[in-house]
Design an enzyme around this catalytic site. Sequence first.
Site, short mmCIF file in Angstrom:
data_model
loop_
_atom_site.label_atom_id
_atom_site.label_comp_id
_atom_site.label_asym_id
_atom_site.label_seq_id
_atom_site.Cartn_x
_atom_site.Cartn_y
_atom_site.Cartn_z
N GLY A 100 -10.83 -24.52 -1.38
CA GLY A 100 -11.82 -24.24 -1.99
C GLY A 100 -13.19 -24.37 -1.04
N ASP A 142 0.21 -7.70 1.55
CA ASP A 142 0.61 -6.06 1.57
C ASP A 142 2.18 -6.00 1.61
OD1 ASP A 142 0.12 -3.45 1.79
OD2 ASP A 142 0.30 -3.35 4.01
N HIS A 172 0.81 -1.24 -0.01
CA HIS A 172 0.01 0.01 0.03
C HIS A 172 0.99 1.35 -0.08
CE1 HIS A 172 0.51 -0.09 4.51
NE2 HIS A 172 0.31 1.08 4.33
N ILE A 213 -14.92 -20.76 5.34
CA ILE A 213 -15.02 -21.06 6.99
C ILE A 213 -15.43 -20.03 7.87
CG2 ILE A 213 -13.45 -23.09 6.46
CD1 ILE A 213 -11.29 -21.36 7.20
N GLY A 251 3.39 6.51 7.93
CA GLY A 251 4.73 6.65 7.73
C GLY A 251 5.43 5.71 8.20
N ASN A 252 5.18 5.04 9.33
CA ASN A 252 5.90 3.68 9.77
C ASN A 252 5.72 2.62 8.72
OD1 ASN A 252 5.51 5.05 12.89
ND2 ASN A 252 7.40 3.84 12.19
N SER A 253 4.65 2.46 7.97
CA SER A 253 4.35 1.36 7.01
C SER A 253 5.76 0.94 6.45
CB SER A 253 3.10 1.82 6.20
OG SER A 253 1.93 1.90 6.93
#
Length: 468
Positions: free
Chosen positions: A266, A137, A107, A269, A208-210
């Site tokens: 498939g 991500d 992201h 759950i 900003g830490n991402s």
Amino acid sequence: MLKRLGWSVFLVFLWGHAAYAQLPDFTEMVKRNGVAVVNISTTQKASPEASNLPPEQQLPEGLPPEMEEFFKHFFNGPGGDYIPRDTQSLGSGFIISSDGYVLTNHHVVKDADEIVVKLTDRRELVAKLVGSDARTDVALLKVEAKDLPTVTIGSPEKLQVGEWVLAIGSPFGFEQSVTAGIVSAKGRSLPGGNYVPFIQTDVAINPGNSGGPLFNMNGEVVGINSQIYSRTGGFMGLSFAIPMDVVSNVVDQIKTKGKVSRGWLGVQIQDVTRELAESFGMKRPHGALVAKVVPGSPAEKADIQIGDIITEFNGHEIETSGELPPMVGMTPIDEKAEIKLIRQGETMTVPIQIGLLPEQEEKLADIGNKGQIKSDNKLGIIVTEPTAEQREALEVTKNGVLVQNVGKGPAKEAGIQPGDVILRIQSTAIKNVADFNKAVKNLPEGKPIALLVQRRGNPIFLALKIGK
């Protein structure tokens, strides 16, 4: 008296000194690893058609021409001409190889036209996106450089709840910011993160830490800081990192195949609640309850059935449903696996061959209110048989009754909603309204009953109890 007071002060001093001595010192770890943590800035070019204004400031439709010109002049400058502005964002990352491979979040670099990696020696290098994976991500970048400082990758499996961890990143653009905390939990399942068993910490993480690294006390990276839980947009004590074993699997596939493939059973759950466990005759709630089996899937070929409760996958116990998808996702395609499950009170082991997770699109249902037929009042709901158009929208090929109205009663208390399609009551498949009325009429009182419903394209088990 003074003598006793002196001893008390001395003991307090010793206790405080001992407590201080037990607190971790992160200074050497930061000196050693901080040089491999980078700031990442991205630029997305503005299109001439796009508006300068954020969504909440867009011009309303239907304005008189003179008012529209006034607002355009006010926001865009003299003459009202559009002034395109590029969109910029900031994030963090870390170097994993001396020849320039850098890890960050998907992201952080999503839709970026330009990615710039800023090193601690102030160099700014344009990065190429090697590949990224939205489901986990994770994004892999490459910069043209040599002899770069790197981090050491650690094992998140050895990480323990309560252990100290440290993050380095660029919150709000403040480079090389260091925060520390402890591991709060492991294996967290978050909405939209079915294939990531997140590490939860109380390390202060902010925008900003991402993409920045999460270190253990050995100075090894055990995760990528990815998300926070917040009602304000800022840090509130809940931060989530992607474990490095998941990240390493993604990186290896990006490097070797250019894309990420995942194992697939498939099935859809859900967790087993206390009420559902009682309705299935289980001593305690655990495992992953199968609410749907996809036609033609590995699960169907292995004869896994709706209502089965998966309790083990390849020898690993399944306590909650969120534990299963990451295990399956990281299993190589076409590999043989074993599943232990409970079916109608009986425990059995089922062999299965792992398939390839297909790309799927979610569909929303558009439900009408035609042809209402009143059901037995025991549940307090009105149902009808769905039309062909409704079946297509609801992704229900056959069987089931459509809930049109929910009144006061057991169904409402269980969470049944208008638009749900009831497919099963306990082990009885509901084909039509007649089947439904017959099944409801024979329901016992004071005992939890499992209902399988289809809601907005997704199956879910609900437990209800009819009062005596």
